[in-house]
Scaffold this motif. Structure first.
Motif, PDB file in Angstrom:
ATOM      1  N   ASN A  64       0.846  -1.182   0.000  1.00  0.00           N
ATOM      2  CA  ASN A  64       0.000   0.000   0.000  1.00  0.00           C
ATOM      3  C   ASN A  64       0.888   1.241   0.000  1.00  0.00           C
ATOM      4  OD1 ASN A  64      -2.511  -1.299   0.094  1.00  0.00           O
ATOM      5  ND2 ASN A  64      -2.317  -1.630   2.285  1.00  0.00           N
ATOM      6  N   THR A  65       0.608   2.180  -0.859  1.00  0.00           N
ATOM      7  CA  THR A  65       1.398   3.409  -0.934  1.00  0.00           C
ATOM      8  C   THR A  65       1.141   4.255   0.306  1.00  0.00           C
ATOM      9  OG1 THR A  65       1.211   3.367  -3.340  1.00  0.00           O
ATOM     10  CG2 THR A  65       1.934   5.435  -2.336  1.00  0.00           C
ATOM     11  N   ARG A  66       2.211   4.619   1.024  1.00  0.00           N
ATOM     12  CA  ARG A  66       2.065   5.342   2.294  1.00  0.00           C
ATOM     13  C   ARG A  66       2.391   6.834   2.158  1.00  0.00           C
ATOM     14  NH1 ARG A  66       5.285   4.335   6.267  1.00  0.00           N
ATOM     15  NH2 ARG A  66       7.019   3.430   5.098  1.00  0.00           N
ATOM     16  N   SER A  67       2.563   7.305   0.955  1.00  0.00           N
ATOM     17  CA  SER A  67       2.980   8.697   0.757  1.00  0.00           C
ATOM     18  C   SER A  67       1.976   9.485  -0.069  1.00  0.00           C
ATOM     19  CB  SER A  67       4.347   8.733   0.065  1.00  0.00           C
ATOM     20  OG  SER A  67       4.308   8.043  -1.182  1.00  0.00           O
ATOM     21  N   CYS A  68       0.701   9.145   0.083  1.00  0.00           N
ATOM     22  CA  CYS A  68      -0.333   9.795  -0.723  1.00  0.00           C
ATOM     23  C   CYS A  68      -1.572  10.042   0.143  1.00  0.00           C
ATOM     24  CB  CYS A  68      -0.671   8.910  -1.927  1.00  0.00           C
ATOM     25  SG  CYS A  68      -1.914   9.603  -3.014  1.00  0.00           S
ATOM     26  N   TRP A  69      -2.010  11.295   0.212  1.00  0.00           N
ATOM     27  CA  TRP A  69      -3.177  11.629   1.034  1.00  0.00           C
ATOM     28  C   TRP A  69      -4.441  10.941   0.524  1.00  0.00           C
ATOM     29  CZ3 TRP A  69      -3.263  13.517   5.728  1.00  0.00           C
ATOM     30  CH2 TRP A  69      -2.190  14.271   6.188  1.00  0.00           C
ATOM     31  N   SER A  70      -4.485  10.649  -0.748  1.00  0.00           N
ATOM     32  CA  SER A  70      -5.680   9.996  -1.295  1.00  0.00           C
ATOM     33  C   SER A  70      -5.850   8.585  -0.756  1.00  0.00           C
ATOM     34  CB  SER A  70      -5.614   9.968  -2.829  1.00  0.00           C
ATOM     35  OG  SER A  70      -4.493   9.213  -3.271  1.00  0.00           O
ATOM     36  N   ASN A  71      -4.800   8.053  -0.156  1.00  0.00           N
ATOM     37  CA  ASN A  71      -4.869   6.707   0.414  1.00  0.00           C
ATOM     38  C   ASN A  71      -5.307   6.710   1.878  1.00  0.00           C
ATOM     39  OD1 ASN A  71      -4.181   5.432  -1.910  1.00  0.00           O
ATOM     40  ND2 ASN A  71      -2.085   4.944  -1.330  1.00  0.00           N
ATOM     41  N   THR A  72      -5.674   7.895   2.378  1.00  0.00           N
ATOM     42  CA  THR A  72      -6.107   7.985   3.775  1.00  0.00           C
ATOM     43  C   THR A  72      -7.555   8.469   3.845  1.00  0.00           C
ATOM     44  OG1 THR A  72      -5.372  10.289   4.050  1.00  0.00           O
ATOM     45  CG2 THR A  72      -3.767   8.553   4.522  1.00  0.00           C
ATOM     46  N   ARG A  73      -8.191   8.147   4.927  1.00  0.00           N
ATOM     47  CA  ARG A  73      -9.515   8.693   5.218  1.00  0.00           C
ATOM     48  C   ARG A  73      -9.506   9.168   6.668  1.00  0.00           C
ATOM     49  NH1 ARG A  73     -12.693   5.063   8.128  1.00  0.00           N
ATOM     50  NH2 ARG A  73     -11.875   2.931   8.269  1.00  0.00           N
ATOM     51  N   PHE A  74     -10.430  10.036   7.027  1.00  0.00           N
ATOM     52  CA  PHE A  74     -10.431  10.637   8.354  1.00  0.00           C
ATOM     53  C   PHE A  74     -11.661  10.233   9.142  1.00  0.00           C
ATOM     54  CE2 PHE A  74     -11.724  14.378  10.990  1.00  0.00           C
ATOM     55  CZ  PHE A  74     -10.801  14.173  12.005  1.00  0.00           C
ATOM     56  N   ASP A  75     -11.415   9.784  10.367  1.00  0.00           N
ATOM     57  CA  ASP A  75     -12.472   9.480  11.324  1.00  0.00           C
ATOM     58  C   ASP A  75     -12.176  10.303  12.563  1.00  0.00           C
ATOM     59  OD1 ASP A  75     -13.926   8.354  13.504  1.00  0.00           O
ATOM     60  OD2 ASP A  75     -14.168   6.484  12.407  1.00  0.00           O
ATOM     61  N   LYS A  76     -13.041  11.237  12.923  1.00  0.00           N
ATOM     62  CA  LYS A  76     -12.722  12.177  13.996  1.00  0.00           C
ATOM     63  C   LYS A  76     -12.588  11.507  15.363  1.00  0.00           C
ATOM     64  CE  LYS A  76     -17.521  13.697  14.798  1.00  0.00           C
ATOM     65  NZ  LYS A  76     -18.413  14.886  14.814  1.00  0.00           N
ATOM     66  N   SER A  77     -13.123  10.312  15.537  1.00  0.00           N
ATOM     67  CA  SER A  77     -12.981   9.617  16.814  1.00  0.00           C
ATOM     68  C   SER A  77     -11.723   8.757  16.879  1.00  0.00           C
ATOM     69  CB  SER A  77     -14.206   8.730  17.085  1.00  0.00           C
ATOM     70  OG  SER A  77     -14.289   7.686  16.143  1.00  0.00           O
ATOM     71  N   VAL A  78     -11.047   8.595  15.738  1.00  0.00           N
ATOM     72  CA  VAL A  78      -9.842   7.759  15.685  1.00  0.00           C
ATOM     73  C   VAL A  78      -8.646   8.536  15.141  1.00  0.00           C
ATOM     74  CG1 VAL A  78      -8.811   5.643  14.775  1.00  0.00           C
ATOM     75  CG2 VAL A  78     -11.245   5.690  15.335  1.00  0.00           C
ATOM     76  N   GLY A  79      -8.850   9.238  14.029  1.00  0.00           N
ATOM     77  CA  GLY A  79      -7.750   9.949  13.381  1.00  0.00           C
ATOM     78  C   GLY A  79      -7.649   9.556  11.928  1.00  0.00           C
ATOM     79  N   LEU A  80      -6.447   9.703  11.372  1.00  0.00           N
ATOM     80  CA  LEU A  80      -6.217   9.305   9.988  1.00  0.00           C
ATOM     81  C   LEU A  80      -6.135   7.790   9.889  1.00  0.00           C
ATOM     82  CD1 LEU A  80      -3.513  11.880   8.840  1.00  0.00           C
ATOM     83  CD2 LEU A  80      -5.896  11.773   8.086  1.00  0.00           C
ATOM     84  N   LEU A  81      -6.835   7.241   8.939  1.00  0.00           N
ATOM     85  CA  LEU A  81      -6.828   5.795   8.723  1.00  0.00           C
ATOM     86  C   LEU A  81      -6.463   5.514   7.275  1.00  0.00           C
ATOM     87  CD1 LEU A  81     -10.161   4.917  10.549  1.00  0.00           C
ATOM     88  CD2 LEU A  81      -7.861   4.455  11.398  1.00  0.00           C
ATOM     89  N   MET A  82      -5.876   4.355   7.053  1.00  0.00           N
ATOM     90  CA  MET A  82      -5.584   3.967   5.674  1.00  0.00           C
ATOM     91  C   MET A  82      -6.874   3.515   5.012  1.00  0.00           C
ATOM     92  SD  MET A  82      -2.559   1.625   4.107  1.00  0.00           S
ATOM     93  CE  MET A  82      -1.472   3.056   4.136  1.00  0.00           C
ATOM     94  N   SER A  83      -7.127   4.078   3.844  1.00  0.00           N
ATOM     95  CA  SER A  83      -8.345   3.743   3.122  1.00  0.00           C
ATOM     96  C   SER A  83      -8.317   2.286   2.668  1.00  0.00           C
ATOM     97  CB  SER A  83      -8.494   4.665   1.915  1.00  0.00           C
ATOM     98  OG  SER A  83      -9.581   4.270   1.112  1.00  0.00           O
TER      99      SER A  83
END
Length: 387
Positions: A64-83
């Motif tokens: 999984n590419t770890r250097s791209c914001w498009s590969n993340t999603r945000f959950d305000k109760s957890v934080g940044l998560l890998m999509s």
């Protein structure tokens, strides 16, 4: 009283009400992976390689590419998560530009498999010196370990790979290390290095009312010199000395999970400081796959606030003009998915962008030598009802 102090007071009630609920939401994500499961996941990778060879096909590794914001999603109760729908990087064994990296991955996988199988641990430094000529640099090895952790969906600690910590901690806290060593952090003049095996810490004892995360080592040392933990006893202060390492983040998270007390951030009033606070609170893009066990969603921004600079009439010669790099960083931060849910942060960032000035925490010394520890922090904590 200032608007920010009023917000802190309101946030206190909300935070205490939701602290336990959020903790329960995230706890299910933070359990270490069982040794047998880790071994099974590594074996599946090797089986796939062997299967390719049996078909006379060149084996490949998919990461999984770890250097791209498009590969993340945000959950305000957890934080940044890998999509779950991420772009993938392929490392081929038949490509001259990636064959060496492919070999390094297999080498590190073999080392990790042996560590887990024998229930032993090694630092990343130890692993590098196992064959420094092969790895080239320590950074090469570090990146491969993190990639393997992401590929296997296994926290690094479950891979039995440790890292030397750069952070320090002090205050009303004692605990047992994995080897049974008792650690006492209450010395007013000296700090304790953050453990390199935070997950092995047990028997945490503390009466602290809050944890203060300090961006810089210089500020942390100033707090120690001014006996901050004694004056505002009981509390715990910790620093990751700039951009925090994983162990420092794990330690803050462990304290939050165990003690269920507020966590505050003390960072410079500049884009870099805000980004560091966001790493503690929401996680980082490159480590999004581990955010559930690293992020502290309830962390509060105590200071230094851009609005404090004008309110406290900090002398102009103590401020630093914005550079183009600072402005670009701030604009980039504003676009991150978690900023829109923090209107108070947006207002502070707007002030910074309008004034085009930044300030380090040390600028408060221009008001009075002990202003930070004897006026600024005590007043914020007192008015917020934390002490």
């Amino acid at each position: 009283m200032t608007e920010q102090f009023s917000e802190v007071g309101k946030l206190r009630a909300v935070l205490l009400q939701n602290l336990e609920t959020v903790g329960e939401t995230v706890t299910s994500y933070t359990e270490d992976i069982a040794r047998l499961d880790v071994l099974t996941r590594i074996e599946k990778v090797i089986q796939k390689i062997v299967h390719s060879l049996s078909k006379r096909e060149a084996p490949v590794l998919e990461l999984n590419t770890r250097s791209c914001w498009s590969n993340t999603r945000f959950d305000k109760s957890v934080g940044l998560l890998m999509s779950s729908d991420t772009t993938v990087t392929t490392i081929r064994s038949d490509c001259p530009s990636s064959v060496h990296k492919f070999a390094l991955f297999l080498k590190v996988l073999a080392m990790i498999y042996k560590l887990v199988q024998t229930d032993s641990y090694a630092t990343k430094r130890d692993m590098y010196y196992n064959d420094p000529q092969l790895f080239g640099t320590q950074r090469n090895l570090d990146l491969i370990v993190d990639d393997i952790s992401c590929m296997l969906r296994v926290p690094r600690r479950s891979l039995h790979v440790l890292a030397t910590s750069k952070g320090f901690i002090s205050g009303d806290l004692c605990y047992l290390e994995a080897d049974g060593t008792r650690v006492e952090c209450s010395s007013s003049s000296a700090a304790v290095p953050v453990s390199s095996n935070v997950s092995g810490i047990t028997s945490i004892v503390s009466s602290a009312k809050f944890v203060l995360v300090v961006e810089k080592d210089a500020t942390f040392q100033r707090l120690l010199d001014d006996e901050f933990c004694t004056r505002l006893h009981p509390c715990v202060i910790i620093t990751g000395k700039g951009v925090p390492d994983v162990n420092s983040r794990l330690m803050v998270r462990k304290l939050w999970d165990t003690l269920h007390i507020p966590v505050f951030a003390l960072v410079d009033a500049d884009p870099h400081g805000i980004e560091i606070m966001c790493v503690y609170k929401y996680g980082s893009m490159s480590m999004a796959f581990e955010a559930p066990s690293l992020a502290i969603p309830c962390i509060l921004w105590m200071g230094l606030l851009p609005s404090d600079i004008e309110r406290l009439e900090v002398p102009q010669d103590a401020l630093i003009p914005f550079t183009k790099s600072d402005e670009s960083k701030l604009i980039s931060l504003r676009k991150r998915p978690y900023i829109s849910c923090q209107p108070a942060w947006e207002r502070e960032m707007d002030i910074m962008l309008t004034c085009k000035q930044k300030a380090e925490i040390q600028c408060l010394a221009s008001i009075a030598p002990h202003f930070l520890t004897r006026v600024y922090l005590p007043n914020k904590l007192l008015y917020g009802g934390w002490i």
